[in-house]
Design an enzyme around this catalytic site. Structure first.
Site, PDB file in Angstrom:
ATOM      1  N   THR A   1     -16.064  43.254  24.404  1.00 15.40           N
ATOM      2  CA  THR A   1     -15.049  42.200  24.372  1.00 15.40           C
ATOM      3  C   THR A   1     -15.709  40.841  24.190  1.00 15.40           C
ATOM      4  O   THR A   1     -16.537  40.433  25.008  1.00 15.40           O
ATOM      5  CB  THR A   1     -14.255  42.234  25.687  1.00 15.40           C
ATOM      6  OG1 THR A   1     -13.710  43.551  25.816  1.00 15.40           O
ATOM      7  CG2 THR A   1     -13.119  41.237  25.664  1.00 15.40           C
TER       8      THR A   1
ATOM      9  N   GLU B   1      -8.178  37.164  34.901  1.00 15.57           N
ATOM     10  CA  GLU B   1      -9.591  37.535  35.031  1.00 15.57           C
ATOM     11  C   GLU B   1     -10.366  36.658  34.063  1.00 15.57           C
ATOM     12  O   GLU B   1     -10.155  36.723  32.843  1.00 15.57           O
ATOM     13  CB  GLU B   1      -9.839  39.012  34.737  1.00 15.57           C
ATOM     14  CG  GLU B   1     -11.320  39.382  34.858  1.00 15.57           C
ATOM     15  CD  GLU B   1     -11.605  40.866  34.764  1.00 15.57           C
ATOM     16  OE1 GLU B   1     -10.732  41.692  35.130  1.00 15.57           O
ATOM     17  OE2 GLU B   1     -12.718  41.214  34.305  1.00 15.57           O
TER      18      GLU B   1
END
Ligand SMILES: CC(=O)[C@@H](O)[C@H](O)COP(=O)(O)O
Ligand SMILES: NCC(=O)COP(=O)(O)O
Length: 256
Positions: A110, A160
């Site tokens: 990611t 997050e």
């Protein structure tokens, strides 16, 4: 179960088991079993199990999610892209948490946070569908004021913060700047009443300053734990990470 610790108390460790599946898939065997890794991680102190069902299923498979969900004693945090396929699957599985992450097929991992500003309506629709199934939604975003503002506005109870830039920084000045950016992001999230978590690229050394930020409720860590486990064993690697996080939170420097 209350998921919100008062700020400054314990800090949750989410063990990401993606790369247990990477090792398994390397030979197409049934071992190492991500379910066994998840249960042993819980026994070793993991507060939750995180797994990323990627669109290309390069590591975690649908069958892994379905097998693990009913067996966990803690909670499942399923990471998924904002696609109808993934949202529908998550609503079928009903993990306690879903973390919406960006995905680009060709990425190695990611790369950045979800662009909530740009994809506001799609994220809002996904949150409503997931929340309708009693799932708590987290948004995996950069520590950016506009993204944090949008996350709060779109109705996500949790964010997050992507710690990748901090983890990849290679000189002291850049590391300090990225750490300060994360601290600012944590404060911005708390001001908006959000639960603030963090993760990506954290390991046994760089985790300490992040875990020491008192308002962070949870860290999701995977690759470094799997890597360390190759040398010290899975349960030891999990226990050691949790211990370092708690010591950092309590202000205990290593070696004391
Ligand atoms: C969202 C996040 O930072 C990690 O869960 C990351 O998505 C892991 O993906 P890989 O395990 O494929 O690197
Ligand atoms: N969301 C971060 C995560 O689940 C684990 O990321 P990493 O520790 O594997 O980089």
């Amino acid at each position: 179960m209350s998921f919100l610790h008062p700020a400054g108390s314990v800090i949750d460790l989410g063990v990401n088991i993606d790369h247990v599946a990477t090792v398994r898939n390397a030979r197409g065997t049934v071992y190492p079993d991500p379910l066994r890794a998840a249960l042993l991680a819980e026994q070793a102190g993991a507060d939750l199990i995180t797994l990323h069902l990627r669109e290309d299923r390069r590591h975690i498979k649908d069958a892994d999610v379905l097998a693990i969900r009913p067996e966990l004693h803690t909670r499942m945090n399923l990471e998924a892209a904002v696609t109808q396929e993934m949202i529908d699957f998550a609503c079928r599985v009903r993990p306690q948490d879903v973390c919406l992450v960006p995905e680009r097929r060709e990425e190695v991992t990611t790369e950045g946070g979800l662009d909530v500003v740009r994809y506001y309506s799609q994220v809002e629709t996904a949150i409503k569908q997931l929340a309708g199934e009693g799932i708590r939604v987290s948004l995996f975003i950069d520590a950016d004021e506009a993204q944090i503002e949008a996350a709060a506005a779109v109705g996500a109870p949790v964010i997050e913060l992507h710690t990748g830039r901090y983890a990849e920084a290679d000189d002291e000045v850049e590391i300090a700047a990225e750490l300060e950016r994360i601290k600012q992001g944590v404060r911005a999230g708390v001001r908006r009443g959000l639960r603030v978590n963090a993760g990506h690229g954290l390991h046994y050394t760089n985790v300490q300053p992040i875990a020491a930020i008192p308002e962070i409720q949870e860290l999701n860590i995977g690759h470094a734990i799997v890597a360390h486990a190759l040398f010290v064993g899975w349960e030891h690697a999990v226990r050691e990470m949790k211990s370092i996080m708690v010591d950092a939170r309590l202000g205990v420097s290593l070696g004391e």
